[in-house]
Design a protein around this motif. Structure first.
Motif, PDB file in Angstrom:
ATOM      1  N   SER A   1       0.830  -1.205   0.000  1.00 33.20           N
ATOM      2  CA  SER A   1       0.000   0.000   0.000  1.00 33.20           C
ATOM      3  C   SER A   1       0.867   1.258   0.000  1.00 33.20           C
ATOM      4  N   GLN A   2       2.155   1.074   0.309  1.00 34.66           N
ATOM      5  CA  GLN A   2       3.055   2.218   0.208  1.00 34.66           C
ATOM      6  C   GLN A   2       3.303   2.530  -1.274  1.00 34.66           C
ATOM      7  N   PRO A   3       3.174   3.786  -1.644  1.00 30.20           N
ATOM      8  CA  PRO A   3       3.297   4.093  -3.074  1.00 30.20           C
ATOM      9  C   PRO A   3       4.698   3.811  -3.631  1.00 30.20           C
ATOM     10  N   ASP A   4       5.731   3.918  -2.788  1.00 30.47           N
ATOM     11  CA  ASP A   4       7.088   3.799  -3.345  1.00 30.47           C
ATOM     12  C   ASP A   4       7.802   2.534  -2.886  1.00 30.47           C
ATOM     13  N   HIS A   5       7.047   1.440  -2.750  1.00 29.59           N
ATOM     14  CA  HIS A   5       7.703   0.207  -2.311  1.00 29.59           C
ATOM     15  C   HIS A   5       8.461  -0.401  -3.487  1.00 29.59           C
ATOM     16  N   SER A   6       9.573  -1.050  -3.152  1.00 28.76           N
ATOM     17  CA  SER A   6      10.337  -1.666  -4.232  1.00 28.76           C
ATOM     18  C   SER A   6       9.803  -3.067  -4.463  1.00 28.76           C
ATOM     19  N   PRO A   7       9.864  -3.542  -5.710  1.00 23.18           N
ATOM     20  CA  PRO A   7       9.256  -4.840  -6.017  1.00 23.18           C
ATOM     21  C   PRO A   7       9.962  -6.006  -5.347  1.00 23.18           C
ATOM     22  N   ASP A   8      11.220  -5.807  -4.894  1.00 23.19           N
ATOM     23  CA  ASP A   8      11.845  -6.933  -4.199  1.00 23.19           C
ATOM     24  C   ASP A   8      12.076  -6.670  -2.720  1.00 23.19           C
ATOM     25  N   ASP A   9      11.157  -5.898  -2.148  1.00 23.77           N
ATOM     26  CA  ASP A   9      11.123  -5.713  -0.702  1.00 23.77           C
ATOM     27  C   ASP A   9      10.961  -7.097  -0.056  1.00 23.77           C
ATOM     28  N   PRO A  10      11.774  -7.402   0.949  1.00 22.80           N
ATOM     29  CA  PRO A  10      11.668  -8.747   1.542  1.00 22.80           C
ATOM     30  C   PRO A  10      10.296  -9.025   2.150  1.00 22.80           C
ATOM     31  N   ALA A  11       9.567  -7.962   2.470  1.00 23.67           N
ATOM     32  CA  ALA A  11       8.275  -8.160   3.129  1.00 23.67           C
ATOM     33  C   ALA A  11       7.180  -8.563   2.158  1.00 23.67           C
ATOM     34  N   ILE A  12       7.486  -8.507   0.879  1.00 24.22           N
ATOM     35  CA  ILE A  12       6.469  -8.911  -0.093  1.00 24.22           C
ATOM     36  C   ILE A  12       6.320 -10.419  -0.071  1.00 24.22           C
ATOM     37  N   PHE A  13       5.073 -10.849   0.001  1.00 21.71           N
ATOM     38  CA  PHE A  13       4.788 -12.267   0.161  1.00 21.71           C
ATOM     39  C   PHE A  13       4.418 -12.860  -1.193  1.00 21.71           C
ATOM     40  N   ASN A  14       5.396 -13.491  -1.830  1.00 19.70           N
ATOM     41  CA  ASN A  14       5.109 -14.139  -3.099  1.00 19.70           C
ATOM     42  C   ASN A  14       4.743 -15.592  -2.850  1.00 19.70           C
ATOM     43  N   VAL A  15       3.593 -15.969  -3.358  1.00 19.36           N
ATOM     44  CA  VAL A  15       3.177 -17.351  -3.168  1.00 19.36           C
ATOM     45  C   VAL A  15       3.863 -18.191  -4.240  1.00 19.36           C
ATOM     46  N   THR A  16       4.811 -19.010  -3.795  1.00 21.87           N
ATOM     47  CA  THR A  16       5.552 -19.831  -4.760  1.00 21.87           C
ATOM     48  C   THR A  16       4.874 -21.183  -4.926  1.00 21.87           C
ATOM     49  N   THR A  17       5.397 -21.951  -5.859  1.00 19.52           N
ATOM     50  CA  THR A  17       4.773 -23.246  -6.134  1.00 19.52           C
ATOM     51  C   THR A  17       4.843 -24.164  -4.924  1.00 19.52           C
ATOM     52  N   SER A  18       5.972 -24.102  -4.191  1.00 20.68           N
ATOM     53  CA  SER A  18       6.071 -25.001  -3.036  1.00 20.68           C
ATOM     54  C   SER A  18       5.097 -24.550  -1.948  1.00 20.68           C
ATOM     55  N   ILE A  19       4.955 -23.228  -1.792  1.00 17.32           N
ATOM     56  CA  ILE A  19       3.979 -22.737  -0.817  1.00 17.32           C
ATOM     57  C   ILE A  19       2.580 -23.171  -1.244  1.00 17.32           C
ATOM     58  N   LEU A  20       2.335 -23.041  -2.548  1.00 17.66           N
ATOM     59  CA  LEU A  20       1.018 -23.384  -3.078  1.00 17.66           C
ATOM     60  C   LEU A  20       0.588 -24.776  -2.622  1.00 17.66           C
ATOM     61  N   ASN A  21       1.494 -25.738  -2.764  1.00 14.95           N
ATOM     62  CA  ASN A  21       1.122 -27.104  -2.411  1.00 14.95           C
ATOM     63  C   ASN A  21       0.838 -27.245  -0.929  1.00 14.95           C
ATOM     64  N   LYS A  22       1.623 -26.555  -0.117  1.00 14.56           N
ATOM     65  CA  LYS A  22       1.368 -26.620   1.327  1.00 14.56           C
ATOM     66  C   LYS A  22       0.010 -26.011   1.658  1.00 14.56           C
TER      67      LYS A  22
ATOM     68  N   ALA B   1      -8.245 -17.137   5.037  1.00 19.68           N
ATOM     69  CA  ALA B   1      -6.900 -16.587   4.871  1.00 19.68           C
ATOM     70  C   ALA B   1      -6.149 -17.317   3.771  1.00 19.68           C
ATOM     71  N   ILE B   2      -6.246 -18.646   3.787  1.00 18.11           N
ATOM     72  CA  ILE B   2      -5.502 -19.428   2.796  1.00 18.11           C
ATOM     73  C   ILE B   2      -6.044 -19.188   1.390  1.00 18.11           C
ATOM     74  N   LEU B   3      -7.366 -19.136   1.270  1.00 19.05           N
ATOM     75  CA  LEU B   3      -7.952 -18.870  -0.047  1.00 19.05           C
ATOM     76  C   LEU B   3      -7.520 -17.495  -0.553  1.00 19.05           C
ATOM     77  N   GLY B   4      -7.410 -16.549   0.379  1.00 19.64           N
ATOM     78  CA  GLY B   4      -6.946 -15.220  -0.008  1.00 19.64           C
ATOM     79  C   GLY B   4      -5.560 -15.281  -0.628  1.00 19.64           C
ATOM     80  N   ALA B   5      -4.680 -16.104  -0.042  1.00 19.37           N
ATOM     81  CA  ALA B   5      -3.321 -16.230  -0.581  1.00 19.37           C
ATOM     82  C   ALA B   5      -3.341 -16.980  -1.910  1.00 19.37           C
ATOM     83  N   LEU B   6      -4.196 -17.989  -2.019  1.00 20.11           N
ATOM     84  CA  LEU B   6      -4.292 -18.739  -3.279  1.00 20.11           C
ATOM     85  C   LEU B   6      -4.717 -17.819  -4.422  1.00 20.11           C
ATOM     86  N   ALA B   7      -5.556 -16.836  -4.085  1.00 14.74           N
ATOM     87  CA  ALA B   7      -6.040 -15.918  -5.124  1.00 14.74           C
ATOM     88  C   ALA B   7      -4.891 -15.104  -5.693  1.00 14.74           C
TER      89      ALA B   7
END
Lengths: 436, 734
Positions: free
Chosen positions: B190-211, B226-232
């Motif tokens: 929500s911060q306008p000037d966040h960098s795309p590789d900020d460590p706090a960004i939560f990218n759902v990866t394939t391994s996370i997906l399966n879990k 909560a989980i469905l929100g992340a799957l989206a």
């Protein structure tokens, strides 16, 4: 996600509130009621959520209370609104009635519950049975400290281990509620059956249960032919104990039940239903002097069934007075607070038909004649040992490690839903087309 | 104690005495009284040190109360909170997991600078606790900490720990971990000037997906949300993966909790986009319908949320629920906000097969008591007439029945609706004009009056006494409201062009009054234009005033296609019930041209961007606006600007554009002409003339808009592609 949850009285004064996040100051609660009043004044509808100056107000009504959640983000409103309803049902289970009085008397425990049910704005545990295990109304003895029940975080979050009963029993209630709308011409405009399977479970240990119904889809997918009728449920909802993926695969309803009473599943059928209890009213209105009703009620189900506690609510003008009733069965009462009279029949046999007449006086002067409400006739009833849909419990298998035998008991009942209504024809045109 | 400077008597003094009592029961009772005072809003912050002394106790209830007190007043007494730290740290080591969780939960809520640094160690321990109850609480505590002091979270490696916890053996811990990571993700993005590789960004990866897919079937209802929100948010790689996710999520439709159902619908709607197999798509849509219908048996507030979402879903998939119209019939006791949404959806679902049932319902609603609902029902009848050609006559008959009731607001609303029907089906229902005119005296609302006047003007040649009727309005001209004045003006000119012999005097009179005695610049300007036209070139006047109007139709969408896609990705959230993008209501300024552009709209130039922004916002605000045009949206991706301009938008940009105008779009056009329009870029208009018909059809501020192939009147005029004589004359006017 909610930043703050508060319970307000009708004037908008907070009775109790809990902040979960810092981003919305509590002072915003006091703005809620003025905003609602403003909206009403502008002729706009007050919807369950609205946004003002970057703050989102999400609320529900429960009798004389508002439950309000505030948030600054694009929150999951479905989650919050349903959570608020859950909060109501948990508090109702704790205090029987949820009202101003019970909130004031129990603020300590409400704070405890609010702390446990939501954390940082995310709903946590809302199963009141589990909550009651570690948040109790009597304060705990100092020696024995409660611990969080395993169930809170278990995969089986609804049942604690180590339950023991001397006699293992299960009671199943299949309850079908019929919603129906008949228009003034006597045609059924809309009908649906809302079914629910409620259980009372008194079983030891961690039993595995499997429920078999005469489900048409199940018969079709397994290639079995059913003896007798199979029903097609349009949508089925399960208690969280039921394994959904199992059901999706082969329509098996398998689960480890919670202890005690709970609703296992609900289903909906929109197959057309003919009105089980048919009511029609012929209204003869003489403006400025009197109004007369002739009400006919007919039980349109098989002779061997009986409807209990039938209550027929027939609307009358707000200003009707001096009621006179004559009924061929049951009793009739005037309920001026609801602007209707109620015809109560304790037992109505199948295929029976009864008549009643009502006579009211009307004031000779009328304020405004076009503001005439035309509420529908509504009916309440209960027919035991009978389901409209024809649903049947074929089996309930109970398997537990210790290998005890348990007997399931099944009971069927059909009743009115929250909208079983028959519209009346416009007055003066001496009501329905059916000759009486 | 030097810091206790409170009064020596009064309630707080007594409480303070009791809090320091030697008897345990008395102290506990005093704490309860303190909390009671706090609940009713009394300031008991002065008792802070006394309450604090009672923190060390074996009584769990008492501990909870003290913690609650601390949460409320830690901010006002930051220097004293430090005294509590020891107990907190000790509690986070307590043998009872309930106490450990309570301590860590409360510490995260204290929000006092001083204490934050002490949170790290206990949190570190709790994240690795044996007990899942403690772990799930600790997971959320990381999000709390991030909210207060992000550096601390990063320094202590809590983020990495959260990422590890996604593989926790306990599904509830997984769910809360996902909730925490998503929360942190939301505040970063929500911060306008966040960098795309900020460590706090939560990218759902394939391994996370399966879990997540495994945990989904095992955790509690809220965990599923909560989980469905992340799957989206998961970015799928190929079609197979999309199908896989959809198939795993579909069983959630059977969940009893409506928010789980909606969260599952959201996941399906998002991942369905990349699936091309028609049969699969059909199957998903078919499975989605029953659970949505079931949501209508929920409490009214939940129903409302469901209905708003169903409305969006129908705009995307009109085949969803196509046989289910009856379930949307209003119940007598439904709250108005539910009824209104149901009406809208009913019209959306109307088709040849069910229109009779619909009409008889709508007629029933039109005789109810609530004026607002009655009006909306009548409007719905009109919308049905416009939507389904074959049912138009039946709709008109219902409207005539309603007019016959002579209930004032019913007649007036029916009149407005009738005008729309006349526009859609010109010269079809002239037979009923006398009936409409018979109700002339009953009309007192401007919109109804204006509608009838428009009808009279339009059919002036076929109404024998049109001049008499209009004369009545000319007599009272100066007393009428502006919309009525504008309509009267146009109608009289139409009459003059059709029957010049009987209305010469009338037109003179009205042009005189309108230019001299009228204080609205809109009315005056229009009168001048007519006057010029009539005096210089009557043929041109005919071409302009009596021009063929573009047809109207009922739109399938109330929001632009790009916005619709965005809102469908937000099913279940506030954006989806407001039908507005989140930026418009979450406080960081309103939607601007560039923020909309960022959403990847294909925009050619800034002017179009502004138009699109306006339309997006306006369409969102007019979400009940069913009658909109869709041809444009179908034919090309050009923004439909007129929709934005006829409605008075609330954005600053729009306000500039439409500064000082009334509900008359003519003026909007004029103001565009005056603004950037003259220098605007040519955008290949096809029919500028149609747009510029001064027939005043748009002059009602009614929800019906014409369907001009090109909306930007401004650029249309400056680029005469189809040169026509009357148009040249018009240009001369400017």
């Amino acid at each position: 996600m909610a930043s703050l949850i508060a319970i307000l009285d009708l004037k908008g004064k907070p009775l109790i509130l809990r902040t979960y996040r810092d981003d919305v100051p509590t002072s915003y609660i006091e703005r809620f009621m003025p905003l609602v009043l403003d909206l009403e004044e502008e002729g706009q509808q007050v919807t369950p959520c609205f946004s003002r100056e970057g703050v989102n107000y999400m609320h529900i009504r429960h009798s004389n209370l508002y439950l309000l959640a505030l948030s600054k983000r694009n929150s999951n409103v479905a989650e919050i609104i349903i959570f608020l309803h859950r909060l109501v049902s948990v508090l109702t289970e704790y205090f029987k009635e949820l009202e101003e009085e019970s909130i004031r008397d129990n603020f300590v425990i409400i704070y405890e519950l609010m702390d446990e049910m939501m954390d940082f704005g995310y709903p946590q545990t809302t199963e009141s049975k589990i909550l009651q295990e570690y948040i109790t109304q009597e304060s705990h003895k100092l020696e024995v400290q409660v611990r969080p029940p395993m169930a809170v975080t278990n995969a089986v979050s609804w049942r604690t281990e180590g339950i023991r009963y001397r006699k293992n029993e299960v009671f199943l209630d299949v309850i079908e509620s019929v919603n129906l709308l008949v228009n003034a011409n006597g045609n059924v405009v809309r009908s649906e059956i809302l079914g629910a399977v409620k259980m009372k479970c008194y079983l030891s240990g961690m039993p595995e249960l499997r429920l078999g119904l005469n489900d048409k889809v199940m018969f079709e997918t397994t290639g079995r032919t059913s003896r007798g009728k199979a029903i097609e449920m349009e949508d089925v909802k399960f208690h969280q104990c039921v394994r959904l993926s199992r059901f999706e695969n082969d329509r098996t309803i398998s689960f480890i039940p919670p202890d005690g009473e709970f609703e296992l599943m609900s289903y909906r059928l929109s197959t057309p239903v003919k009105p089980l209890i048919w009511v029609e009213a012929a209204v003869e209105s003489h403006k400025g002097s009197r109004i007369e009703y002739m009400v006919k009620c007919k039980a349109q189900f098989k002779r061997r069934s009986t409807a209990n506690n039938v209550e027929i609510y027939v609307p009358v003008p707000d200003d009707a007075d001096s009621p006179k009733f004559r009924a061929s069965t049951g009793s009739v009462q005037y309920a001026p607070d609801k602007s209707c009279f109620v015809w109560k029949i304790k037992q109505l046999g199948g295929a029976r038909e009864f008549l009643m007449r009502a006579h009211f006086g009307l004031p000779s002067v009328r304020a405004d004649q076009d503001a005439e409400k035309r509420a529908p006739i509504t009916v309440k009833f209960e027919i035991p040992y009978f389901t409209v849909s024809g649903i049947q419990v074929r089996y309930l298998k109970i398997v537990e490690k210790s290998g005890y035998q348990a007997l399931p008991w099944v009971r069927y009942i059909t009743q009115n839903g929250d909208d079983y209504s028959l519209r009346t024809a416009i007055e003066k045109s001496s009501a329905p087309s059916v000759p009486m | 104690m030097s810091f206790r400077a409170g009064p020596r008597k009064g309630e707080n003094y007594e409480l303070s005495q009791d809090l320091n009592s030697e008897y345990r029961d008395k102290r506990k009772d005093a704490i309860k009284r303190v909390i009671a005072s706090m609940t009713v809003g009394k300031d008991v912050s002065g008792l802070f040190p006394d309450v604090l002394k009672n923190m060390q106790t074996d009584d769990l209830e008492q501990k909870k109360l003290v913690y609650l007190y601390l949460m409320n007043y830690a901010k006002t007494q930051p220097e004293l909170v430090i005294l509590a730290v020891n107990t907190f740290v000790k509690d986070s080591d307590d043998p009872n997991p309930l106490v450990r969780a309570l301590a860590i939960r409360t510490m995260g809520m204290l929000r006092a600078e001083k204490i934050i640094d002490y949170v790290s160690d206990p949190l570190q321990k709790c994240l690795r606790d044996d007990n899942p109850y403690v772990r799930k609480t600790a997971a959320l505590c990381v999000a709390k900490l991030y909210d207060l002091k992000p550096e601390l979270v990063l320094e202590n490696g809590f983020l990495e720990q959260l990422h590890d916890m996604v593989s926790d053996s306990n599904p509830m811990v997984v769910a809360n971990t996902v909730a925490a990571l998503s929360d942190i993700h939301a505040s970063v993005t929500s911060q306008p000037d966040h960098s795309p590789d900020d460590p706090a960004i939560f990218n759902v990866t394939t391994s996370i997906l399966n879990k997540l897919l495994i945990a989904l079937n095992e955790c509690s209802e809220w965990g599923r949300v909560a989980i469905l929100g992340a799957l989206a948010r998961y970015k799928t790689e190929d079609e197979k993966e999309r199908e896989h996710i959809c198939e795993r999520v579909i069983p959630q439709f059977q969940h009893v909790n409506g928010s789980v159902v909606l969260a599952a619908v959201k996941v399906i709607m998002i991942h369905m986009r990349g699936i091309r197999r028609e049969d699969l798509l059909k199957q998903f849509v078919r499975k989605m319908a029953p659970p949505l219908v079931t949501l209508l048996s929920s409490p009214p507030e939940v129903q409302w949320v469901a209905l708003r979402n169903i409305n969006l879903l129908l705009q995307k998939r009109s085949d969803l629920l196509q046989n289910e119209m009856r379930v949307f019939f209003c119940k007598y006791n439904d709250p108005l906000y539910v009824k209104v949404e149901k009406l809208d959806i009913m019209v959306r679902l109307a088709s040849d097969n069910n229109v009779d049932a619909l009409l008889s319902e709508l007629k029933e609603y039109a005789s109810e008591v609530d004026v607002d609902f009655v009006r909306k029902s009548i409007k719905a009848i009109g919308q049905t007439a416009i939507k389904i050609d074959s049912a138009a006559e039946r709709c008109v008959n219902v409207l005539l029945d309603l007019i016959a009731t002579r209930v004032s607001y019913v007649v007036q609303e029916a009149m407005v609706v009738m005008k729309d029907i006349f526009r859609k089906y010109p010269a079809t229902y002239e037979g009923i004009i006398p009936t409409l005119c018979a109700n002339l005296d009953e009309l007192d609302e401007p919109e109804a009056k204006a509608s009838l006047i428009w009808i009279i003007g339009e059919y002036a040649s076929r109404i024998d006494n049109a001049d008499e009727l209009l004369n009545m309005f000319v007599d009272t001209f100066t007393e009428e409201s502006y919309p009525v004045q504008l309509q009267t003006l146009t109608a009289v000119v139409k009459l003059f062009l059709k029957k010049p012999d009987v209305s010469q005097g009338l037109v003179q009179r009205i042009l005189n009054t309108a230019t001299k005695d009228c204080d609205s610049p809109d009315v005056r300007d229009r009168a001048y234009i007519y006057w010029r036209l009539l005096s210089s070139d009557p043929a041109a006047a005919k071409g302009v005033v009596l021009a063929q109007r573009p047809p109207i139709s009922l739109s399938r969408t109330t929001v632009s296609p790009a916005l619709l896609e965005e809102l469908l990705s937000e099913i279940g959230t506030l954006a989806s019930v407001y039908h507005k993008p989140a930026e418009t209501f979450i406080g960081r300024g309103r939607v601007g041209a560039d923020s909309v552009q960022r959403k990847g709209l294909d925009l050619v130039d800034d002017q179009l961007a502004t138009q699109k922004a306006l339309q997006t916002v306006a369409a969102g605000q007019q979400s009940e606006n069913l009658l909109d045009f869709d041809d444009v949206l179908a034919s090309d991706s050009q923004p439909s600007g007129l929709a934005a301009t006829t409605i008075i938008p609330q954005t600053p940009a729009a306000a500039n554009l439409l500064a000082g105008t009334s509900a008359n779009p003519l003026d909007d056009l004029v103001s565009i002409f005056g603004g950037g329009g003259m220098t605007g870029t040519p955008s290949a208009p096809q029919n500028p003339l149609g747009e510029l018909s001064f027939g005043g059809d748009n002059g009602f501020g009614s929800p019906i808009n014409s369907v001009p192939p090109s909306q930007l009147g401004a650029s249309s005029v400056t680029s005469p592609v189809q040169t026509q004589k009357p148009q040249d004359d018009l240009l001369g006017l400017f």
